[in-house]
Enzyme design. Structure first.
Site, PDB file in Angstrom:
ATOM      1  CB  ALA A  72      -0.903  -0.003   1.226  1.00  0.00           C
ATOM      2  CB  THR A  73       4.195   2.033   1.409  1.00  0.00           C
ATOM      3  OG1 THR A  73       3.841   1.858   2.791  1.00  0.00           O
ATOM      4  CG2 THR A  73       5.216   3.159   1.286  1.00  0.00           C
ATOM      5  CG  ASN A 154      -3.186   2.888  10.930  1.00  0.00           C
ATOM      6  OD1 ASN A 154      -3.794   3.932  10.765  1.00  0.00           O
ATOM      7  ND2 ASN A 154      -1.885   2.859  11.166  1.00  0.00           N
ATOM      8  CD  GLN A 182      -5.305  -1.498   9.284  1.00  0.00           C
ATOM      9  OE1 GLN A 182      -5.959  -2.431   9.734  1.00  0.00           O
ATOM     10  NE2 GLN A 182      -3.990  -1.473   9.320  1.00  0.00           N
ATOM     11  CB  SER A 202      -1.053  -4.110   2.103  1.00  0.00           C
ATOM     12  OG  SER A 202       0.023  -3.370   1.651  1.00  0.00           O
ATOM     13  CB  ALA A 203      -1.505  -9.432   0.027  1.00  0.00           C
ATOM     14  CG  HIS A 204       1.234  -7.186   4.996  1.00  0.00           C
ATOM     15  ND1 HIS A 204       1.401  -6.721   6.285  1.00  0.00           N
ATOM     16  CD2 HIS A 204       1.410  -6.114   4.189  1.00  0.00           C
ATOM     17  CE1 HIS A 204       1.648  -5.416   6.241  1.00  0.00           C
ATOM     18  NE2 HIS A 204       1.656  -5.028   4.983  1.00  0.00           N
ATOM     19  CB  THR A 240       9.576  -9.726 -13.247  1.00  0.00           C
ATOM     20  OG1 THR A 240      10.479  -9.470 -14.330  1.00  0.00           O
ATOM     21  CG2 THR A 240       9.059 -11.154 -13.359  1.00  0.00           C
ATOM     22  CB  CYS A 327       5.366   2.556  10.479  1.00  0.00           C
ATOM     23  SG  CYS A 327       3.659   2.952  10.288  1.00  0.00           S
TER      24      CYS A 327
END
Ligand SMILES: Cc1ncc(COP(=O)(O)O)c(CN[C@@H](CS)C(=O)O)c1O
Length: 386
Positions: A72-73, A154, A182, A202-204, A240, A327
């Site tokens: 996402a960043t 978040n 979120q 973001s997948a995580h 890639t 963060c």
């Protein structure tokens, strides 16, 4: 007892089914999808399937774009910086509206644009920790090009009124970006019901792997790439493609949406059980009304108990939580959200974020309640201010 993980807003465990889906692409199906030989061609159907899962997951129209990136960043920087190069640089529309609640990757990319002559308004949350559509409307001027407001916060889990903000932006002819990191996997995200122009994820954050994310771009909206080079993603993001990551994110998105009802019932029930126990402790503040928050999050301030001290105590007992976003975990600054809602200086240093997931169990919540109650008693006895 096994360690207990209650910091799911920082990152989540990869769902075993997601891990299984990505495994073949680290072993016998390792081709580059841009290659014209069998190794490359054989992975393409899996990428198409992943894209289908992502489009379905946010109800994107076929003519819209979803660009696969690293996180996402990257997606947020692509929107904020891309907007500058695409629009702000050469026109008089040099104003962006965002909020003081955003993740640092939005705040810092906006701050960078300010060094290039862009005017940025950082809307402050109200006493409920909320940003209203009315506040956005009042901040829009004839020079405003972009509004960027997160779908859910978040730290507190507070869900912002993105649908109403989108209506204001449409009415005023201003583009809207939302950071949905979120929200995905916790609440319904539908870009046809809520007409945002850009959306990042973001997948995580929804039981996929770290290192892969997505940027939704509505059809007809142009945005230059952040990364130039090969023709991957139709030139919208060179490099890639992370095949296992993309396959994993598609599977994670599919599972996330299959579990939305579970999030709203069982995860919410366990979160509410934890929150109700916390509210039984004297001098405690929970930020935001629970019905206005994502079902997995509670952000609590306990007077007389430094956030860092409580986190340390929990960690000693095998429980992982945080004082706010990962963060900012090194920062000893008062929480901006607590300050904004009017919490006094002492209370603003006592914030603790607890964020559950679909893998959180009742036994883990019961042990967490027991451990926090013990820790608060111990830490208040040591406190000079309580
Ligand atoms: C709203 C929001 N927007 C962007 C990001 C960044 O996600 P990345 O995958 O790291 O690029 C995050 C990640 N917030 C984590 C780590 S700082 C937290 O502990 O709150 C986020 O919550």
């Amino acid at each position: 007892m096994e360690r207990i993980y209650l910091d799911n807003n920082a990152t989540t465990i990869v769902d075993p089914a997601v891990r299984d889906a990505m495994e073949p692409f680290y072993c016998h199906m390792y081709g580059n999808p841009n290659s014209l030989h069998s190794f490359g061609i054989e992975v393409r159907p899996y990428l198409h399937q992943a894209m289908e899962q992502l489009y379905t997951g946010i109800n994107a129209a076929d003519e819209d774009d979803i660009v696969i990136n690293s996180c996402a960043t990257e997606g947020n920087n692509t929107v904020i910086l891309g907007f500058y190069f695409n629009l702000l640089k050469d026109t008089r529309k040099k104003h962006i509206i965002t909020t003081q609640l955003e993740h640092p990757c939005i705040r810092e990319s906006c701050r960078y644009l300010e060094t290039h002559g862009v005017k940025v308004t950082y809307l402050a949350p109200d006493h409920d920790g909320m940003i209203t559509a009315e506040a956005v409307r009042e901040a829009i001027t004839d020079q405003t090009a972009l509004v960027s407001v997160m779908w859910a916060n978040n730290e507190t889990g507070l869900i912002l009124p993105i649908k109403e903000i989108a209506e204001v932006c449409r009415e005023r002819g201003v583009y809207l970006h939302t950071d949905a990191v979120q929200a995905i996997g916790k609440i319904k995200v539908d870009v046809q019901e809520v007409p945002v122009d850009f959306l990042t994820f973001s997948a995580h954050k929804f039981h996929g792997p770290k290192g892969v994310g997505g940027l939704y771009i509505r059809n007809g909206v142009s945005l230059p790439p952040l990364l130039h080079g090969g023709e991957q993603m139709g030139g919208r993001r060179a490099g890639t493609v992370d095949v296992p990551g993309m396959v994993a994110m598609g599977k994670a998105m599919e599972l996330a949406n299959q579990h939305l009802a579970f999030e709203q019932t069982e995860v919410r029930r366990l979160r509410d059980k934890l929150e109700d126990a916390l509210l039984k402790i004297d001098d405690v503040l929970v930020v935001g009304k629970r019905e206005l928050r994502t079902p997995n999050t509670v952000y609590v301030s306990i007077r007389g108990v430094e956030g860092e001290a409580l986190i340390w105590d929990l960690n000693q007992n095998g429980i992982a939580a945080s004082t706010g976003s990962a963060c900012a975990s090194e920062s000893l600054e008062a929480s901006p959200i607590l300050t904004a809602i009017g919490a006094d200086k002492e209370l603003a240093h006592t914030g603790v974020r607890l964020s559950l997931s679909r893998f959180t169990t009742e036994q883990e919540i019961d042990f967490t309640i027991y451990t926090i109650s013990k820790a608060v008693m111990r830490l208040r006895q040591l406190s000079t201010s309580y």
